[in-house]
Design an enzyme around this catalytic site. Structure first.
Site, PDB file in Angstrom:
ATOM      1  N   ASP A 276       0.898  -1.146   0.000  1.00 31.99           N
ATOM      2  CA  ASP A 276       0.000   0.000   0.000  1.00 31.99           C
ATOM      3  C   ASP A 276       0.944   1.205   0.000  1.00 31.99           C
ATOM      4  O   ASP A 276       1.524   1.542   1.033  1.00 31.99           O
ATOM      5  CB  ASP A 276      -0.884  -0.022   1.256  1.00 31.99           C
ATOM      6  CG  ASP A 276      -1.662   1.281   1.394  1.00 31.99           C
ATOM      7  OD1 ASP A 276      -1.517   2.161   0.506  1.00 31.99           O
ATOM      8  OD2 ASP A 276      -2.415   1.415   2.377  1.00 31.99           O
TER       9      ASP A 276
ATOM     10  N   ASP B 183       7.193  13.656 -19.988  1.00 33.58           N
ATOM     11  CA  ASP B 183       6.328  13.887 -21.136  1.00 33.58           C
ATOM     12  C   ASP B 183       6.908  12.978 -22.204  1.00 33.58           C
ATOM     13  O   ASP B 183       7.989  13.247 -22.732  1.00 33.58           O
ATOM     14  CB  ASP B 183       6.395  15.356 -21.590  1.00 33.58           C
ATOM     15  CG  ASP B 183       5.408  15.606 -22.707  1.00 33.58           C
ATOM     16  OD1 ASP B 183       5.383  14.795 -23.654  1.00 33.58           O
ATOM     17  OD2 ASP B 183       4.659  16.591 -22.641  1.00 33.58           O
ATOM     18  N   HIS B 184       6.218  11.876 -22.491  1.00 40.36           N
ATOM     19  CA  HIS B 184       6.897  10.853 -23.307  1.00 40.36           C
ATOM     20  C   HIS B 184       7.228  11.359 -24.713  1.00 40.36           C
ATOM     21  O   HIS B 184       8.086  10.792 -25.387  1.00 40.36           O
ATOM     22  CB  HIS B 184       6.115   9.533 -23.329  1.00 40.36           C
ATOM     23  CG  HIS B 184       4.933   9.496 -24.243  1.00 40.36           C
ATOM     24  ND1 HIS B 184       3.693   9.937 -23.872  1.00 40.36           N
ATOM     25  CD2 HIS B 184       4.805   9.081 -25.530  1.00 40.36           C
ATOM     26  CE1 HIS B 184       2.854   9.772 -24.890  1.00 40.36           C
ATOM     27  NE2 HIS B 184       3.503   9.257 -25.900  1.00 40.36           N
TER      28      HIS B 184
ATOM     29  N   LYS C  40      10.832  10.864 -27.822  1.00 37.97           N
ATOM     30  CA  LYS C  40      10.751  10.374 -29.210  1.00 37.97           C
ATOM     31  C   LYS C  40      12.000  10.817 -29.976  1.00 37.97           C
ATOM     32  O   LYS C  40      12.446  11.955 -29.851  1.00 37.97           O
ATOM     33  CB  LYS C  40       9.477  10.895 -29.894  1.00 37.97           C
ATOM     34  CG  LYS C  40       8.195  10.291 -29.287  1.00 37.97           C
ATOM     35  CD  LYS C  40       6.963  10.684 -30.065  1.00 37.97           C
ATOM     36  CE  LYS C  40       5.688  10.263 -29.358  1.00 37.97           C
ATOM     37  NZ  LYS C  40       5.145   8.988 -29.785  1.00 37.97           N
TER      38      LYS C  40
ATOM     39  N   ASP D 292      -5.393  16.747 -22.122  1.00 41.76           N
ATOM     40  CA  ASP D 292      -4.743  15.446 -22.315  1.00 41.76           C
ATOM     41  C   ASP D 292      -3.534  15.554 -23.253  1.00 41.76           C
ATOM     42  O   ASP D 292      -2.528  14.876 -23.057  1.00 41.76           O
ATOM     43  CB  ASP D 292      -5.760  14.446 -22.900  1.00 41.76           C
ATOM     44  CG  ASP D 292      -5.174  13.057 -23.100  1.00 41.76           C
ATOM     45  OD1 ASP D 292      -4.528  12.563 -22.158  1.00 41.76           O
ATOM     46  OD2 ASP D 292      -5.353  12.468 -24.185  1.00 41.76           O
TER      47      ASP D 292
ATOM     48  N   HIS E  32       2.123  17.460 -24.445  1.00 42.68           N
ATOM     49  CA  HIS E  32       2.894  17.054 -25.627  1.00 42.68           C
ATOM     50  C   HIS E  32       3.025  18.182 -26.659  1.00 42.68           C
ATOM     51  O   HIS E  32       4.095  18.455 -27.178  1.00 42.68           O
ATOM     52  CB  HIS E  32       2.242  15.861 -26.313  1.00 42.68           C
ATOM     53  CG  HIS E  32       1.982  14.704 -25.398  1.00 42.68           C
ATOM     54  ND1 HIS E  32       2.843  14.344 -24.399  1.00 42.68           N
ATOM     55  CD2 HIS E  32       0.955  13.818 -25.322  1.00 42.68           C
ATOM     56  CE1 HIS E  32       2.361  13.278 -23.764  1.00 42.68           C
ATOM     57  NE2 HIS E  32       1.217  12.957 -24.301  1.00 42.68           N
TER      58      HIS E  32
END
Ligand code: BG6
Length: 486
Positions: free
Chosen positions: A86, A168-169, A173, A226, A231
């Site tokens: 937990d 922030d994926h 990149k 979103d 992004h």
């Protein structure tokens, strides 16, 4: 010996992205020697059961990417462990801390952000926020500036900013990093990178998927929060920022914050002219019948599944150069690109009669489906015609024209780069607190402008590029979205 704890280790993000990324890194010999990977979640399962689940997820992904090897899996398996915890309870975290040993500990929170505050507080008590510890936070952190600050205050109560890695994926990149190389590793683009030569910039992130069963999250956020808040604004920053003096985390992030601070606020009076909200209705996508967003959601909703915005950057370099951004679900293609549209030639000596129309130069930085950077230029049509005929050609700048440059054997998962950097303590590709705050501030103003102007989403058909108003946003100024056809 270092350790990586994946909180939410049995969840969707961990199984689809994080653990496959770790497998590939291990496969390529890039993980730190002796690194332990510990899944931690509420589910009462044994390490062996957890490892079986990881095996299934990783194998499926690696086989489809052509990178499965039993030897690599055996190496990764030896690093894996699991503990049922937990995470909001310090007593439950203490054994986890003991398991990690005294080396560097990186904790990745792949859990609901509503738990971040309580988890970091428990981590601090349990000794998981000491100097040798780092924390990686997956988005979304908050849904507006106020809730972001509330969560982040709890984080900074436990960790120093240098220990915090807000992911922030998109920054992981390959092509996004290539944009930095293109801009600052060459002399030929930078003198053109301003309002004297650039007409406008477009950033498109199109997705064909719908929201589906993610609606409980998505309905609270919409496309603005979103995708655009994070992004897309990150991509805008990398295009618009001034050359940093160094590639170190603070030099780069200082420049990005300046861009965010220069974004012109959007007022309720102009919201209808410079923004478009859309929501998909029932229809057909990729040949299949698909439900409307409201059918997926089960009731009427004012959440946008599409957004297009004209952003203006009020500074010397970009005055008068609009940045058009659009993103949405159930669009006609999965395509992510940045288009730098240059101005037309000031005087044409060619476009008379049949000599071909001169198209203005365009630099397209494509992130998906392919990773490519291409420049379109005008060229003479070969032949002996007495009157010179022109044609546009596209030159790929990514992998070289002669094929000698090394092309990567597979497309990397963006998280691979980011996991490595977080474990190495390099935060250049992560979002600093003031950056996230500025991005929320601008997005909050957009959202307030929408509610003050009572701007509801416009219906659009699946398989299109969103509401017609999105085309009008550009055509009103004599411009058009890149179709990728030329
Ligand atoms: C996520 C969003 O951050 O990015 C999703 O929450 C979106 O809604 C995804 O689908 C897109 O990522 P990518 O890398 O597939 O473009």
């Amino acid at each position: 010996m270092a350790a990586l704890i994946l909180f939410g280790g049995g969840g969707d993000l961990a199984m689809r992205m994080l653990l496959p990324s770790l497998y590939f890194l291990d496969h390529d010999g890039l993980l730190p020697e002796g690194l332990k990977i510990i899944g931690a979640a509420r589910s009462e399962e044994t390490p062996a059961e957890y490892i079986d689940k990881v095996h299934e997820a990783v194998k499926a992904r690696a086989e489809s990417d052509g990178g499965w090897s039993e030897d690599s899996w055996a190496r990764m398996k030896a690093r894996l462990d699991y503990r049922a915890v937990d995470a909001t309870d310090p007593a439950s975290l203490e054994p986890l801390k003991a398991l990690c040993g005294s080396g560097e500990i990186t904790s990745f929170l792949a859990v609901s952000p509503s738990l971040y505050g309580r988890i970091v507080t428990a981590m601090k008590t349990a000794g998981l926020a000491e100097r040798n510890c780092r924390i990686v936070l997956e988005k979304p952190v908050g849904r507006d500036l106020e809730s972001f600050r509330e969560i982040d205050d709890a984080v900074s109560g436990a960790f120093d900013e240098r220990q915090v890695f807000r992911i922030d994926h998109y920054l992981g990149k390959e092509t996004v990093q290539n944009l930095i190389a293109l801009r600052f590793g060459n002399t030929i683009f930078e003198p053109l990178w301003n309002n004297l030569t650039v007409d406008h910039v477009q950033i498109t992130v199109g997705e064909t998927v719908g929201v589906g069963d993610r609606w409980p999250y998505y309905d609270e956020y919409g496309a603005l929060r979103d995708m655009l808040q994070n992004h897309m604004l990150q991509l805008l920053c990398l295009v618009a920022m001034e050359p940093p003096s160094d590639l170190d985390p603070d030099s780069v992030r200082n420049e990005k914050v300046k861009v965010l601070r220069s974004l012109r606020p959007i007022t309720p009076e102009e919201a209808e002219r410079v923004t478009v909200r859309g929501q998909y209705v029932e229809g057909t996508s990729e040949g299949q019948p698909v439900p409307s967003y409201e059918q997926e959601r089960g009731q009427a909703s004012d959440t946008e599944t599409f957004v297009a915005i004209r952003a203006d950057i009020d500074n010397w370099r970009w005055a008068g150069v609009p940045f058009f951004m659009r993103t949405g679900k159930r669009l006609s293609e999965k395509r992510t690109e940045i288009v730098i549209q240059f101005k037309p030639v000031p005087h044409s000596i060619f476009d008379h009669g049949d000599r071909g129309v001169i198209e203005a130069n365009r630099l397209v930085i494509e992130l998906q489906p392919d990773e490519d950077i291409s420049l379109s230029v005008m060229n003479k049509k070969p032949g002996l015609d007495q009157r010179m005929q022109l044609q546009p050609i596209r030159m790929s700048l990514s992998w070289g024209m002669d094929g000698k440059e090394a092309k990567p054997p597979r497309r990397r998962i963006a998280y691979e780069r980011l996991l490595l950097d977080a474990m190495a303590g390099d935060s250049t590709l992560f979002v600093r607190r003031d950056e996230a705050e500025q991005a929320w501030k601008w997005v909050d103003e957009v959202s307030e402008a929408w509610s003050n102007a009572d701007l509801k989403p416009l219906a659009y058909d699946p398989g299109t590029w969103g509401p017609e108003a999105s085309d009008l946003l550009l055509s009103r100024t004599g411009r058009a979205w890149n179709t990728g056809d030329d």
